[in-house]
Design an enzyme around this catalytic site. Sequence first.
Site, PDB file in Angstrom:
ATOM      1  N   ARG A 322       0.837  -1.208   0.000  1.00 19.82           N
ATOM      2  CA  ARG A 322       0.000   0.000   0.000  1.00 19.82           C
ATOM      3  C   ARG A 322       0.869   1.254   0.000  1.00 19.82           C
ATOM      4  NH1 ARG A 322      -5.498   1.772   0.941  1.00 19.82           N
ATOM      5  NH2 ARG A 322      -6.256  -0.381   0.980  1.00 19.82           N
ATOM      6  N   GLU A 724      -9.605   5.860   7.676  1.00 18.06           N
ATOM      7  CA  GLU A 724      -8.177   6.104   7.499  1.00 18.06           C
ATOM      8  C   GLU A 724      -7.819   7.397   6.746  1.00 18.06           C
ATOM      9  OE1 GLU A 724      -5.993   1.902   7.110  1.00 18.06           O
ATOM     10  OE2 GLU A 724      -7.780   2.065   5.852  1.00 18.06           O
TER      11      GLU A 724
END
Length: 773
Positions: A322, A724
């Site tokens: 990621r 997030e």
Amino acid sequence: MNAPDKPLWAASPAAGQSVPHESAAAQVAGAARYIDDLLEPQGLLHAAPITSPVAHGRLQGIDASAALATPGVVRVVLAADIPGDPILAAFAHDEPILARDTVQHLGQVVGLVVARSAQQARRAARAVKVLVQALPPVLDVRTAHAQASYVLPPVTVARGDAAGALARAPQRVSGSVEMGGQEHFYLEGQVALALPQEQDQWVVHSSTQHPGEVQHWVAHALAIPSAAVRVECRRMGGGFGGKETQAGHVAVWAALAAHVVGAPVKLRLEREDDFRITGKRHPFVVDYEAGFDAAGRLCGLQVVMLVNCGFSADLSGPVADRAVFHCDNAYHLADVRIESYRCKTHMQSHTAFRGFGGPQGMVVIETIMGEIARHLGLDALAVRRANLYGPAPRNVTHYQMEVEDNILHPLLSELEHSSAYQSRRQQIDVWNAAHPTLKRGLAITPVKFGISFTATLFNQAGALVHVYTDGSVQVNHGGTEMGQGLNTKVAQIVADELGVGLGQVKVTAADTSKVPNASATAASAGTDLNGRAAQFAARNVRDNLAAFVSGQDACGAGAVRFEGGQIISPSRSRAFAEVVRDAYANRIQLWSDGFYRTPKIHYDKTTLTGRPFFYFAYGAACTEVAIDTLTGEARVLAVDILHDVGRSINPALDVGQIEGGFVQGMGWLTTEELVWSADGRLASFGPSTYKIPTAADVPEHLVVKLWPEANREETVFRSKAVGEPPFMLAISVLEALRDAVARARRHAGHASTSVHLDAPATPERVVQALQRS
């Protein structure tokens, strides 16, 4: 937040309203139960970990005689007592449940003491002598990289000809940036309660974001089927990723101890043990070289990421992936090469943390944007704007995903205007000229964050909806509540699907015996997945009722409406509960399951290409800071945020997540410093030495506004994930600090325009950045 005008039983649309968190009143009253609040069963024993005193070495023996002589001690449990696989059932199969032949970090658990009280167990655990032949530890990623010490193979993602583009670039900058780890510091620490049942079955109460994984791990360790283990979690007192995998360790240890002694066992880590045993956000060291033109637009980019994974893989693979995916943040990278090395060190096995590698990737590119702007003498916002994703061909990421929902340009323009960014830049110039010691800085940074698990198989969810004959509704889904308001949003969604008041809907504890194989509540996908599954389950019940009413009232099922607590056909209107009782009497099914799988996503994990994300969440923050050039002390003065949550299911909850995420990100980048000694001992292991932000650190001016556009993808309520993405808005704090340092250096007559300021930007690092030649 104002109280709702109507009681929660009122039958008005719930989604889109700022209703209170479903546990708010109970939490304020002290009535919300966490694992340690559950009634303790008769005969309960307590476990405490025995840990390694060194970072790396050969385990030669364990002398538990002093511990066994301690009052209240029942048993010491070691690796030889494990009935199943001695290795945790993690995907890499590289982490022992209890250390056996070697120890690989200071604090690694080598055994357990079981006693009649938690205090007796902890006291006895400290009396155990762990005999280790010490070996040299590897504690930094550059050493690990030089030794080719990795927990997983390196990964490279490339597009175009980065080396050639750099060679042709009119101008170049190069450098490095380091980002420290971050302790999760959840209010409720790691805890599990293991209860043996009849016929070798188990109930485990675990403070976990992933009950299904805890179930799998416990079954694997005890050599029993998963169906013999039921894991329940009503709520957590915070998780932030730290309870995604690592709650599994604590649950396995509690269950193993309970298996050995034949009695219920609770294991609750002390805060110091929690710090020293559990993993953190992954620290990164990144080297970069960027080429660009006179407008600051990137021509070529090479990045080398050294990821500190600790001693085992845990979730380091997808975290590092990621980071690679988000090394672009909001910017188009035409010719780029990114190398990612997943380094093995003799530290705790680092794990998931809010953003999951995305923040580290974004810090890299935002560092580069700031350096380019200073090199060219341009406004950093202008450089960022010049590099934004745009129309084709500048709309495809370096991992070959088309950016279809780009709102970056209008969102940044709106924030630039609403925050008075340009006039404030001029005001700061004037203010700084009049203040020789204190200097201010200002920055706007954007966020583009991909929503979905990068591991495609986890993008699925199930739910159950039960309608009872009094018209009340019970919902169970695979997600977990950790304070973020997931259960509240799910209840709002179900209430509207059935046309009943929110007060009629109750969401029960996450339970592996109700929804099996559920994914972790992570990747910001909790509502997207579980809310949609619950909506589908409620829709099935609604369809059953609509078909029943249509048969009674001689109309089409599509003509039956559910609203305001009524079920309305073209010929009459009846109360929801009345129709439900009638349907039950006619043997109509009043419960259903629902299942959802995220559409459109696909991803080749060998090449890191494809469409790993369903959509992107966007946002931007404008932050003003001040620094003391003598001491390095810094303060955040003002923050303006414009964030994209799609069509908000609960604006109050979403704004709370944005505020909390920003402040947590600010802590990571400024005050939260993890310090290890030369022998691998974590020296910052509590609130006296590890500084999370407090209310005093939050600026008086903190304005959050929501972008008004609904999600262009078909999500539940057309909402967007909010867990997030706001965390990375705090990168504007680091960039504002760098701006303040650059302004101070210019005032002091430094010739170099480069600013090297690593994170966390502690006072010491700010002073070093000011003084660097």
